[in-house]
Design a protein around this motif. Structure first.
Motif, short mmCIF file in Angstrom:
data_model
loop_
_atom_site.label_atom_id
_atom_site.label_comp_id
_atom_site.label_asym_id
_atom_site.label_seq_id
_atom_site.Cartn_x
_atom_site.Cartn_y
_atom_site.Cartn_z
N ALA A 180 0.84 -1.20 0.00
CA ALA A 180 0.00 0.00 0.00
C ALA A 180 0.88 1.25 0.00
O ALA A 180 0.58 2.24 -0.68
N ALA A 181 1.97 1.20 0.75
CA ALA A 181 2.90 2.33 0.78
C ALA A 181 3.59 2.50 -0.58
O ALA A 181 3.84 3.63 -1.02
N VAL A 182 3.89 1.40 -1.26
CA VAL A 182 4.49 1.48 -2.59
C VAL A 182 3.55 2.20 -3.55
O VAL A 182 3.98 3.04 -4.36
N GLU A 183 2.27 1.91 -3.48
CA GLU A 183 1.31 2.59 -4.35
C GLU A 183 1.27 4.09 -4.05
O GLU A 183 1.23 4.92 -4.97
N ASN A 184 1.28 4.45 -2.78
CA ASN A 184 1.27 5.87 -2.42
C ASN A 184 2.53 6.56 -2.92
O ASN A 184 2.47 7.66 -3.48
N PHE A 185 3.69 5.90 -2.74
CA PHE A 185 4.95 6.47 -3.22
C PHE A 185 4.94 6.62 -4.74
O PHE A 185 5.45 7.61 -5.28
N THR A 186 4.37 5.63 -5.43
CA THR A 186 4.29 5.69 -6.90
C THR A 186 3.58 6.97 -7.33
O THR A 186 4.06 7.71 -8.21
N ARG A 187 2.44 7.26 -6.73
CA ARG A 187 1.68 8.46 -7.12
C ARG A 187 2.43 9.73 -6.73
O ARG A 187 2.48 10.69 -7.49
N TRP A 188 3.01 9.72 -5.54
CA TRP A 188 3.75 10.91 -5.07
C TRP A 188 4.93 11.20 -5.98
O TRP A 188 5.15 12.34 -6.41
N PHE A 189 5.71 10.16 -6.31
CA PHE A 189 6.91 10.34 -7.12
C PHE A 189 6.53 10.77 -8.53
O PHE A 189 7.22 11.60 -9.15
N ALA A 190 5.43 10.22 -9.06
CA ALA A 190 4.98 10.61 -10.39
C ALA A 190 4.66 12.09 -10.45
O ALA A 190 5.05 12.81 -11.39
N VAL A 191 3.94 12.59 -9.45
CA VAL A 191 3.57 14.01 -9.42
C VAL A 191 4.81 14.88 -9.25
O VAL A 191 5.00 15.89 -9.94
N GLU A 192 5.69 14.50 -8.33
CA GLU A 192 6.89 15.28 -8.04
C GLU A 192 7.77 15.41 -9.28
O GLU A 192 8.23 16.51 -9.62
N LEU A 193 8.01 14.30 -9.98
CA LEU A 193 8.90 14.35 -11.13
C LEU A 193 8.28 15.10 -12.30
O LEU A 193 8.97 15.86 -13.00
N ALA A 194 6.98 14.91 -12.53
CA ALA A 194 6.33 15.61 -13.63
C ALA A 194 6.33 17.12 -13.41
O ALA A 194 6.57 17.90 -14.34
N ARG A 195 6.08 17.55 -12.18
CA ARG A 195 6.01 18.99 -11.90
C ARG A 195 7.40 19.62 -11.88
O ARG A 195 7.57 20.77 -12.26
N ARG A 196 8.39 18.86 -11.45
CA ARG A 196 9.74 19.43 -11.34
C ARG A 196 10.54 19.29 -12.63
O ARG A 196 11.28 20.20 -13.01
N TYR A 197 10.39 18.15 -13.33
CA TYR A 197 11.24 17.87 -14.49
C TYR A 197 10.47 17.82 -15.80
O TYR A 197 11.07 17.60 -16.85
N GLY A 198 9.17 17.98 -15.74
CA GLY A 198 8.39 17.94 -16.97
C GLY A 198 7.82 16.57 -17.24
O GLY A 198 8.03 15.61 -16.48
N PRO A 199 7.11 16.42 -18.36
CA PRO A 199 6.37 15.18 -18.63
C PRO A 199 7.20 14.02 -19.13
O PRO A 199 6.66 12.96 -19.41
N GLY A 200 8.51 14.20 -19.26
CA GLY A 200 9.34 13.16 -19.86
C GLY A 200 9.62 11.98 -18.95
O GLY A 200 9.98 10.91 -19.42
N ILE A 201 9.49 12.15 -17.64
CA ILE A 201 9.72 11.05 -16.70
C ILE A 201 8.37 10.63 -16.12
O ILE A 201 7.68 11.45 -15.50
N ARG A 202 8.03 9.38 -16.32
CA ARG A 202 6.75 8.87 -15.84
C ARG A 202 6.99 7.78 -14.79
O ARG A 202 7.97 7.04 -14.86
N VAL A 203 6.07 7.69 -13.84
CA VAL A 203 6.17 6.70 -12.76
C VAL A 203 4.81 6.01 -12.61
O VAL A 203 3.80 6.68 -12.37
N ASN A 204 4.80 4.71 -12.77
CA ASN A 204 3.58 3.93 -12.64
C ASN A 204 3.86 2.65 -11.87
O ASN A 204 5.00 2.40 -11.46
N ALA A 205 2.84 1.85 -11.67
CA ALA A 205 3.01 0.56 -11.00
C ALA A 205 2.08 -0.47 -11.64
O ALA A 205 1.06 -0.12 -12.24
#
Length: 281
Positions: A180-205
């Motif tokens: 459950a924590a992995v799923e939460n981290f997946t969403r958090w990391f996806a948002v953080e990277l997209a907002r900071r580095y743009g749409p080129g890095i994607r994070v899913n599970a």
């Protein structure tokens, strides 16, 4: 017609990409590594035991893939950084990270009928949390940094969740909490990277349903291959009426890593034969 077909193939092509698969020596991680290689990626197979990583890399190379054995513990940042440097030295980039390392540990599993207050040891709980959560976070930070470096900001991370994250399963509280924590981290990391580095890095599970592997086989089938009571319960709650095949998980991962999923980030994709959709009646 040929032009459309070519475009469709390109949506699922990983030609020229470099992937690292943690837990690539296991059943599911190995199937995913093979799927990525068949889609055109060069693959670094990362595991704690070098001989197993070398055997897995050799199998990929025998099929004509570019393959590299990487020895590292996913809980050891220094070892992960050394593995990253091996990949960069060989291929000059990291495009894909698959966090397939994880699993349960005996000390975190309640025996059938065991009282939770007597059987749920905090040390086992902590061990399985470390393995699954921090064993996902650390590789994501180490290899994700390479994706974000040099102004390129391009890549894809796919984490492994579980049905236990969606619906807590009996007897495996630590594993359920960790996934459950992995799923939460997946969403958090996806948002953080997209907002900071743009749409080129994607994070899913991906959230695998029930596949027979090294760790769960004895829980689901007996020595003669017959279903245990727990195995029967799983099949009864899986509308497709069977366990998954490892290559069926690989297909979903290849899609998430390719151009066909370029607008998908922060998602958790169940690959479970309908288990998570079924209410039991």
């Amino acid at each position: 017609m040929q032009e459309n077909g070519g475009g469709l193939r390109e949506m699922f092509s990983l030609e020229g990409r470099v992937a690292v698969v943690t837990g690539g020596t296991g059943v599911l991680g190995g199937a995913v590594a093979a799927g990525l290689a068949r889609a055109g990626a060069r693959v670094g197979v990362l595991g704690r035991r070098r001989e197993r990583a070398e055997r897995a890399a050799h199998r990929l190379a025998a099929e004509g893939a570019g393959a590299l054995a990487l020895q590292a513990d996913v809980l050891d940042e220094e070892q992960l950084r050394r593995a990253r440097e091996e990949v960069l030295e060989r291929w000059g980039r990291v495009d894909i990270l698959i966090n397939a390392a994880g699993g349960n540990v005996p000390g975190a599993v309640l025996e059938a009928g065991e009282d939770v207050f007597q059987g749920l040891g905090i040390e086992g709980f902590r061990e399985v949390l470390d393995l699954n959560l921090f064993g996902t976070v650390l590789p994501s930070l180490v290899f994700g940094e390479a994706m974000a470096a040099g102004g390129r900001a391009e890549g894809c991370v796919v984490n492994f969740s579980s049905m236990a994250a969606i619906r807590p399963l009996s007897r495996v509280a630590g594993y359920s909490a960790a996934k459950a924590a992995v799923e939460n981290f997946t969403r958090w990391f996806a948002v953080e990277l997209a907002r900071r580095y743009g749409p080129g890095i994607r994070v899913n599970a991906v959230a695998p349903g029930f596949f027979l592997g090294e760790q769960n086989r004895d829980l689901l089938v007996d020595g003669d291959g017959n279903l245990t009571a727990r195995g029967r319960a799983v099949i009864e709650h899986t509308p497709m009426g069977r366990f998954g095949k490892p290559e069926e998980l690989a297909g979903a991962v290849v899609w998430l890593c390719g151009p066909g999923a370029s607008f998908v980030t922060g998602a958790v994709v169940p690959v479970d034969g309908g288990f998570s959709a079924f209410g039991g009646v």
